[in-house]
Design a protein around this motif. Structure first.
Motif, PDB file in Angstrom:
ATOM      1  N   GLY A 128       0.785  -1.231   0.000  1.00 58.53           N
ATOM      2  CA  GLY A 128       0.000   0.000   0.000  1.00 58.53           C
ATOM      3  C   GLY A 128       0.820   1.286   0.000  1.00 58.53           C
ATOM      4  N   ILE A 129       2.099   1.187  -0.300  1.00 55.74           N
ATOM      5  CA  ILE A 129       2.933   2.384  -0.320  1.00 55.74           C
ATOM      6  C   ILE A 129       3.136   2.825  -1.769  1.00 55.74           C
ATOM      7  CG2 ILE A 129       5.213   3.319   0.273  1.00 55.74           C
ATOM      8  CD1 ILE A 129       5.321   1.006   2.395  1.00 55.74           C
ATOM      9  N   LYS A 130       2.995   4.115  -2.010  1.00 53.57           N
ATOM     10  CA  LYS A 130       3.190   4.620  -3.362  1.00 53.57           C
ATOM     11  C   LYS A 130       4.683   4.860  -3.583  1.00 53.57           C
ATOM     12  CE  LYS A 130       1.694   8.047  -6.659  1.00 53.57           C
ATOM     13  NZ  LYS A 130       1.206   9.398  -6.910  1.00 53.57           N
ATOM     14  N   VAL A 131       5.197   4.315  -4.690  1.00 51.03           N
ATOM     15  CA  VAL A 131       6.618   4.488  -5.009  1.00 51.03           C
ATOM     16  C   VAL A 131       6.718   5.234  -6.327  1.00 51.03           C
ATOM     17  CG1 VAL A 131       8.809   3.306  -5.393  1.00 51.03           C
ATOM     18  CG2 VAL A 131       7.081   2.255  -3.941  1.00 51.03           C
ATOM     19  N   VAL A 132       7.499   6.295  -6.331  1.00 51.71           N
ATOM     20  CA  VAL A 132       7.656   7.039  -7.580  1.00 51.71           C
ATOM     21  C   VAL A 132       9.133   7.075  -7.969  1.00 51.71           C
ATOM     22  CG1 VAL A 132       7.312   9.247  -8.766  1.00 51.71           C
ATOM     23  CG2 VAL A 132       5.653   8.469  -7.055  1.00 51.71           C
ATOM     24  N   GLU A 133       9.404   6.615  -9.178  1.00 54.75           N
ATOM     25  CA  GLU A 133      10.764   6.682  -9.718  1.00 54.75           C
ATOM     26  C   GLU A 133      11.036   8.126 -10.157  1.00 54.75           C
ATOM     27  OE1 GLU A 133      13.005   4.405  -9.797  1.00 54.75           O
ATOM     28  OE2 GLU A 133      11.903   2.536  -9.439  1.00 54.75           O
ATOM     29  N   THR A 134      12.213   8.639  -9.824  1.00 52.34           N
ATOM     30  CA  THR A 134      12.469  10.045 -10.142  1.00 52.34           C
ATOM     31  C   THR A 134      13.568  10.257 -11.181  1.00 52.34           C
ATOM     32  OG1 THR A 134      14.118  10.318  -8.389  1.00 52.34           O
ATOM     33  CG2 THR A 134      11.789  10.697  -7.804  1.00 52.34           C
ATOM     34  N   ASP A 135      14.284   9.208 -11.540  1.00 51.94           N
ATOM     35  CA  ASP A 135      15.174   9.305 -12.691  1.00 51.94           C
ATOM     36  C   ASP A 135      14.260   9.432 -13.906  1.00 51.94           C
ATOM     37  OD1 ASP A 135      17.943   8.439 -14.128  1.00 51.94           O
ATOM     38  OD2 ASP A 135      16.270   7.361 -15.058  1.00 51.94           O
ATOM     39  N   LEU A 136      14.558  10.343 -14.808  1.00 49.61           N
ATOM     40  CA  LEU A 136      13.628  10.614 -15.905  1.00 49.61           C
ATOM     41  C   LEU A 136      13.275   9.338 -16.682  1.00 49.61           C
ATOM     42  CD1 LEU A 136      11.960  12.620 -17.529  1.00 49.61           C
ATOM     43  CD2 LEU A 136      13.999  13.124 -18.884  1.00 49.61           C
ATOM     44  N   GLY A 137      14.312   8.565 -17.014  1.00 43.48           N
ATOM     45  CA  GLY A 137      14.077   7.338 -17.770  1.00 43.48           C
ATOM     46  C   GLY A 137      13.214   6.354 -16.998  1.00 43.48           C
ATOM     47  N   GLU A 138      13.545   6.187 -15.719  1.00 44.46           N
ATOM     48  CA  GLU A 138      12.774   5.272 -14.876  1.00 44.46           C
ATOM     49  C   GLU A 138      11.343   5.788 -14.698  1.00 44.46           C
ATOM     50  OE1 GLU A 138      13.480   2.350 -13.463  1.00 44.46           O
ATOM     51  OE2 GLU A 138      15.643   2.148 -13.732  1.00 44.46           O
ATOM     52  N   TYR A 139      11.207   7.109 -14.567  1.00 46.39           N
ATOM     53  CA  TYR A 139       9.887   7.727 -14.420  1.00 46.39           C
ATOM     54  C   TYR A 139       9.024   7.405 -15.646  1.00 46.39           C
ATOM     55  CZ  TYR A 139       6.465  11.512 -13.659  1.00 46.39           C
ATOM     56  OH  TYR A 139       5.318  12.241 -13.474  1.00 46.39           O
ATOM     57  N   ILE A 140       9.638   7.537 -16.818  1.00 46.28           N
ATOM     58  CA  ILE A 140       8.910   7.271 -18.060  1.00 46.28           C
ATOM     59  C   ILE A 140       8.440   5.821 -18.110  1.00 46.28           C
ATOM     60  CG2 ILE A 140       9.189   7.036 -20.571  1.00 46.28           C
ATOM     61  CD1 ILE A 140      11.129   9.506 -20.341  1.00 46.28           C
ATOM     62  N   ILE A 141       9.360   4.898 -17.824  1.00 48.40           N
ATOM     63  CA  ILE A 141       8.931   3.493 -17.949  1.00 48.40           C
ATOM     64  C   ILE A 141       7.997   3.080 -16.816  1.00 48.40           C
ATOM     65  CG2 ILE A 141      10.868   2.731 -19.402  1.00 48.40           C
ATOM     66  CD1 ILE A 141      11.961   1.347 -16.914  1.00 48.40           C
ATOM     67  N   GLN A 142       8.103   3.756 -15.674  1.00 48.74           N
ATOM     68  CA  GLN A 142       7.128   3.464 -14.615  1.00 48.74           C
ATOM     69  C   GLN A 142       5.729   3.910 -15.054  1.00 48.74           C
ATOM     70  OE1 GLN A 142       7.338   5.567 -10.814  1.00 48.74           O
ATOM     71  NE2 GLN A 142       6.812   3.679  -9.715  1.00 48.74           N
ATOM     72  N   LEU A 143       5.641   5.084 -15.666  1.00 53.30           N
ATOM     73  CA  LEU A 143       4.342   5.556 -16.174  1.00 53.30           C
ATOM     74  C   LEU A 143       3.809   4.604 -17.249  1.00 53.30           C
ATOM     75  CD1 LEU A 143       4.722   9.432 -16.619  1.00 53.30           C
ATOM     76  CD2 LEU A 143       3.367   8.231 -14.902  1.00 53.30           C
ATOM     77  N   ALA A 144       4.731   4.112 -18.086  1.00 51.96           N
ATOM     78  CA  ALA A 144       4.328   3.241 -19.193  1.00 51.96           C
ATOM     79  C   ALA A 144       4.152   1.794 -18.741  1.00 51.96           C
ATOM     80  CB  ALA A 144       5.364   3.311 -20.309  1.00 51.96           C
ATOM     81  N   ASN A 145       4.474   1.532 -17.476  1.00 57.14           N
ATOM     82  CA  ASN A 145       4.412   0.175 -16.928  1.00 57.14           C
ATOM     83  C   ASN A 145       5.283  -0.800 -17.734  1.00 57.14           C
ATOM     84  OD1 ASN A 145       3.657  -1.740 -15.100  1.00 57.14           O
ATOM     85  ND2 ASN A 145       1.753  -2.287 -16.168  1.00 57.14           N
ATOM     86  N   GLU A 146       6.512  -0.372 -17.979  1.00 52.23           N
ATOM     87  CA  GLU A 146       7.448  -1.221 -18.716  1.00 52.23           C
ATOM     88  C   GLU A 146       8.670  -1.509 -17.853  1.00 52.23           C
ATOM     89  OE1 GLU A 146       8.301   0.619 -22.457  1.00 52.23           O
ATOM     90  OE2 GLU A 146       6.182   0.663 -23.031  1.00 52.23           O
ATOM     91  N   ARG A 147       9.603  -2.245 -18.430  1.00 54.29           N
ATOM     92  CA  ARG A 147      10.839  -2.582 -17.726  1.00 54.29           C
ATOM     93  C   ARG A 147      12.012  -1.859 -18.378  1.00 54.29           C
ATOM     94  NH1 ARG A 147      10.045  -5.165 -13.177  1.00 54.29           N
ATOM     95  NH2 ARG A 147      12.074  -6.167 -13.391  1.00 54.29           N
ATOM     96  N   PRO A 148      13.089  -1.624 -17.614  1.00 51.85           N
ATOM     97  CA  PRO A 148      14.233  -0.926 -18.216  1.00 51.85           C
ATOM     98  C   PRO A 148      14.830  -1.720 -19.390  1.00 51.85           C
ATOM     99  CG  PRO A 148      14.727  -1.583 -15.929  1.00 51.85           C
ATOM    100  CD  PRO A 148      13.305  -1.943 -16.191  1.00 51.85           C
ATOM    101  N   SER A 149      15.255  -0.994 -20.412  1.00 50.54           N
ATOM    102  CA  SER A 149      15.828  -1.650 -21.584  1.00 50.54           C
ATOM    103  C   SER A 149      17.343  -1.483 -21.635  1.00 50.54           C
ATOM    104  CB  SER A 149      15.229  -1.056 -22.858  1.00 50.54           C
ATOM    105  OG  SER A 149      15.416   0.341 -22.868  1.00 50.54           O
ATOM    106  N   HIS A 150      17.896  -0.761 -20.674  1.00 47.96           N
ATOM    107  CA  HIS A 150      19.329  -0.484 -20.674  1.00 47.96           C
ATOM    108  C   HIS A 150      19.705  -0.152 -19.238  1.00 47.96           C
ATOM    109  CE1 HIS A 150      23.078   1.749 -21.346  1.00 47.96           C
ATOM    110  NE2 HIS A 150      23.125   1.283 -22.576  1.00 47.96           N
ATOM    111  N   ILE A 151      20.903  -0.571 -18.803  1.00 45.78           N
ATOM    112  CA  ILE A 151      21.197  -0.393 -17.385  1.00 45.78           C
ATOM    113  C   ILE A 151      21.444   1.060 -16.990  1.00 45.78           C
ATOM    114  CG2 ILE A 151      21.966  -2.773 -16.966  1.00 45.78           C
ATOM    115  CD1 ILE A 151      24.809  -1.850 -17.078  1.00 45.78           C
ATOM    116  N   ILE A 152      21.869   1.898 -17.915  1.00 45.96           N
ATOM    117  CA  ILE A 152      21.973   3.312 -17.514  1.00 45.96           C
ATOM    118  C   ILE A 152      20.973   4.211 -18.241  1.00 45.96           C
ATOM    119  CG2 ILE A 152      24.388   3.105 -16.789  1.00 45.96           C
ATOM    120  CD1 ILE A 152      25.007   4.813 -19.340  1.00 45.96           C
ATOM    121  N   GLY A 153      20.377   3.728 -19.310  1.00 46.01           N
ATOM    122  CA  GLY A 153      19.341   4.491 -19.997  1.00 46.01           C
ATOM    123  C   GLY A 153      18.092   3.651 -20.083  1.00 46.01           C
TER     124      GLY A 153
END
Lengths: 464, 263
Positions: A128-153
């Protein structure tokens, strides 16, 4: 889910056939490569620096236990709380305990691959805790409900147009396709998160045992916000990411950003040594450092020990032609590319990732660019040997390999082997059959070289 | 049977073996690679014709088959060891071994040592063989200077085979030879980028492999040279197999191109 060749290829094929995805990768990857090459060219003796980093990393891993104890002692002396976790569940439990005690409802996160590895977000969200990614790339994929495609991007597979559409849909913001404008939208949305978060969770690029500090390398400044605005900071760190002292850390930092993004240094290099002191104007009241093993110590003393020297710069991903075509998602692991193909089976089980060691032409480009000169091709080979020994190769494949090896041993049988192939090729041609593209292969020659040799040898003898 | 007769046999035998040994010492063994032997014999023929110009005798040890690389790369090391042993036995009597295949040269020179890590006797024999094993362009460039047949320059581009470049460590010799026969080299954006072959990788991971080859061929076509040269029969097969229908690009092995253009 077991990632076998079929799984890998399914996702890879989607990437290969999707012109938008290909365009995104084709734009990002050459830029990583050329930036790194330019940055390395500017260092007077980059090879010497690489050797130095290799020596430092190898020595540290060889005596990791001692350095970790030093780190723990000094971090505690600086006021941080140090936790040890063997497995993913333990990390989740430690974070949940802290969150419950602090009655946390909102957690701001800066980029951390190790928490991806542990699926920490899912654990927190299901509590029940809201988690927000704040790295721009991570933020984007969190919104899109996807997984990272690159370890630094993590979002390099996304184009600016897709990000714009995503922001319109999820944030209800009208915005241009321009990256600066898109970043601005994210920045405003995230400012609220930084201010209201009860806890900040970050990864760790490296810990420094000498002072018990953790170092964060970022370009967006979100790491600094996450670790200084919320009252509690939890740093999650793989046990191998440790430098004994600041001299070693300096060598490490002088190559990390150059190898990763081609920068001499990243925009922000934050050093965190314990919580805010009494006279500090800001900073968290509590700092927790979670040291995560999750199968890392199991590599020590094996033929894979060298993999623990990795500094997660991502250079091997950009250099890898397989990654370039298949894309990061095909690996179905937070770690993709050559490093992912080696470390995912080692950390999460070869039986769960049998395809990854096969997903390489063994071209060696990864070893060439690795700032720590990790012999990834040799480890991919070793994993293939392990796959055979552990019975992870399908019985028909094993039979085919053994029979063909037997046939290749004797010239006559070898000739028979190829001639059978020629008959197959003729059949394909005769009946105009297409068979996985094999009909396009160059024909096995009607006359082999050894057939021709008898005449050539006689010619030579006549001339002499 | 009298004593004299036995002595004649012994002397004759000793003389013959030493003559044979002496001849072997001066002889280059051609290890064609199985692919050149069975699929591209013209590469072997061209290689022999060029190697004979060095004045050395060229032999084709008939027991040779495959160096074991496919099995080594797919993790079937006991099978690879068998083939490596057979290869060592077939090639070790000779003065030098020349291979018109960069990855097989790398296999013998570098990878055999790993294959025989736990077998010191074979490791020593492998190392001795490795020390006298040369990739074709490497041997030719060190022993011969070619000249062009025609004054008209031939535009070409050159593909660096991964194992020849990164395992065997050979980069400039093929280019040097191409220039000697009047080639004008236009480099691809990434001449060192993998062509997508990778042995069984091209079968197991076919869609990815094909996409890699398409990228390589597109870079080759961007040079507008019309001739893509490589030193590895594996790369050659892969790139020819995946050429789009009607693509006029000629893809060929260094030995064939050199023989064609050398005076």
């Amino acid at each position: 889910m077991k990632i076998d060749n079929k799984q890998f290829l399914n996702t890879a094929q989607q990437t290969i056939e999707d012109p938008v995805l290909q365009a995104a990768y084709d734009k990002a990857i050459p830029r990583f490569n050329s930036s790194r090459q330019d940055a390395f060219a500017l260092v007077p003796d980059v090879e010497e620096l690489r050797r130095e980093l290799k020596a430092v990393r190898a020595a540290t891993i060889a005596d990791l236990g001692t350095h970790l104890q030093t780190f723990e002692r000094n971090a505690q002396a600086a006021g941080a709380v140090v936790h040890w976790a063997n497995h993913a569940q333990q990390v989740g439990q430690i974070v949940l305990d802290i969150a419950r005690r602090r009655r946390a409802k909102l957690i701001a996160k800066s980029k951390s691959m190790v928490t991806e590895e542990l699926h920490l977000n899912q654990v927190l969200e299901s509590a029940g805790i809201k988690v927000v990614e704040t790295d721009l790339g991570e933020y984007i994929i969190q919104l899109a409900n996807e997984r990272p495609s690159h370890i630094i991007g993590p979002a390099i597979h996304k184009t600016a147009r897709q990000v714009r559409e995503l922001f319109i849909e999820k944030l209800h913001q009208r915005v241009d396709e321009d990256p600066a404008a898109l970043t601005d939208v994210a920045r405003h949305a995230l400012r609220e998160i930084f201010i209201n978060a009860d806890i900040g969770i970050s990864g760790v690029n490296l810990g420094v045992a000498e002072t018990g500090s953790v170092v964060l390398v970022t370009n967006e400044g979100n790491g600094r916000m996450v670790t200084s605005l919320p009252p509690v900071h939890i740093a999650v760190m793989g046990i191998e990411r440790l430098a004994p002292d600041w001299g070693a850390a300096a060598v490490w930092l002088s190559l990390l950003a150059r190898a990763a993004t081609g920068q001499a240094m990243s925009i922000y290099t934050s050093v965190i040594t314990g919580p805010a002191r009494a006279d500090d104007l800001d900073g968290p009241k509590e700092v927790h450092i979670i040291l995560v093993d999750n199968q890392r110590s199991a590599q020590i003393g094996t033929k894979y020990e060298e993999i623990l020297q990795c500094i997660r710069c991502g250079a091997c991903l950009a250099a890898c032609p397989v990654y370039g075509e298949a894309g990061g998602h095909a690996y179905h692991s937070p770690y993709s590319g050559p490093i992912g193909a080696v470390i995912s089976p080692l950390l999460f089980g070869l039986e769960n990732y049998p395809a990854l060691p096969q997903a390489s032409s063994l071209c060696g480009a990864c070893l060439e660019v690795c700032p720590v000169q990790i012999d990834l091709p040799r480890m991919l080979l070793a994993l293939r040997v392990d796959s055979v020994e552990q019975g992870l190769v399908s019985p028909p494949m094993v039979a085919a390999e053994k029979i063909s090896a037997r046939m290749m041993k004797k010239p006559g049988w070898m000739q028979f082997f190829f001639k059978t192939g020629r008959i197959g090729q003729l059949m394909l041609k005769l009946f105009n059959i297409s068979f996985n593209g094999f009909e396009n292969y160059p024909m096995v020659s009607r006359q082999s070289f050894r057939d021709l040799w008898k005449r050539m040898e006689a010619d030579d003898d006549r001339q002499r | 049977m009298n004593h004299t007769h036995i002595w004649v046999i012994i002397v004759e035998h000793t003389l013959q073996t030493s003559i044979h040994r002496h001849q072997m010492k001066d002889t280059i063994a051609l290890f064609t690679t199985c692919m050149v032997d069975q699929m591209f014999p013209e590469i072997g023929v061209a290689a022999v014709n060029l190697l004979r110009r060095t004045g050395r005798k060229v032999a084709f040890p008939p027991e040779q088959t495959c160096c074991g690389q496919p099995f080594y790369n797919s993790g079937f090391w006991p099978q690879a060891r068998d083939l490596a042993k057979a290869t060592i036995q077939a090639l070790e009597p000779y003065h030098a071994v020349v291979i018109p295949g960069g990855s097989c040269a790398g296999m013998i020179r570098v990878e055999y040592a790993h294959l025989f890590e736990d077998q010191p006797d074979w490791r020593v024999r492998a190392a001795a063989l490795g020390a006298k094993t040369f990739e074709f362009s490497e041997y030719l460039a060190a022993n011969l200077t070619l000249s062009p047949k025609s004054e008209q320059p031939t535009p070409v581009t050159y593909h660096d085979s991964c194992h020849m470049l990164r395992v065997a460590g050979i980069k400039h010799q093929p280019r040097q030879l191409l220039e000697q026969v009047g080639c004008q080299i236009t480099e691809m954006r990434e001449s060192e980028r993998c062509c997508g072959f990778g042995g069984l990788f091209s079968v197991k991971m076919q869609p990815v492999s094909k996409a890699m080859t398409a990228e390589k061929l597109s870079q080759a076509n961007q040079t507008a040279t019309g001739l893509l040269v490589t030193s590895d029969p594996g790369c050659l097969m892969q790139m020819r197999a995946n050429q789009p229908l009607g693509d006029p690009l000629r893809i060929d092995h260094l030995a064939v191109v050199l023989e064609e253009l050398a005076a």
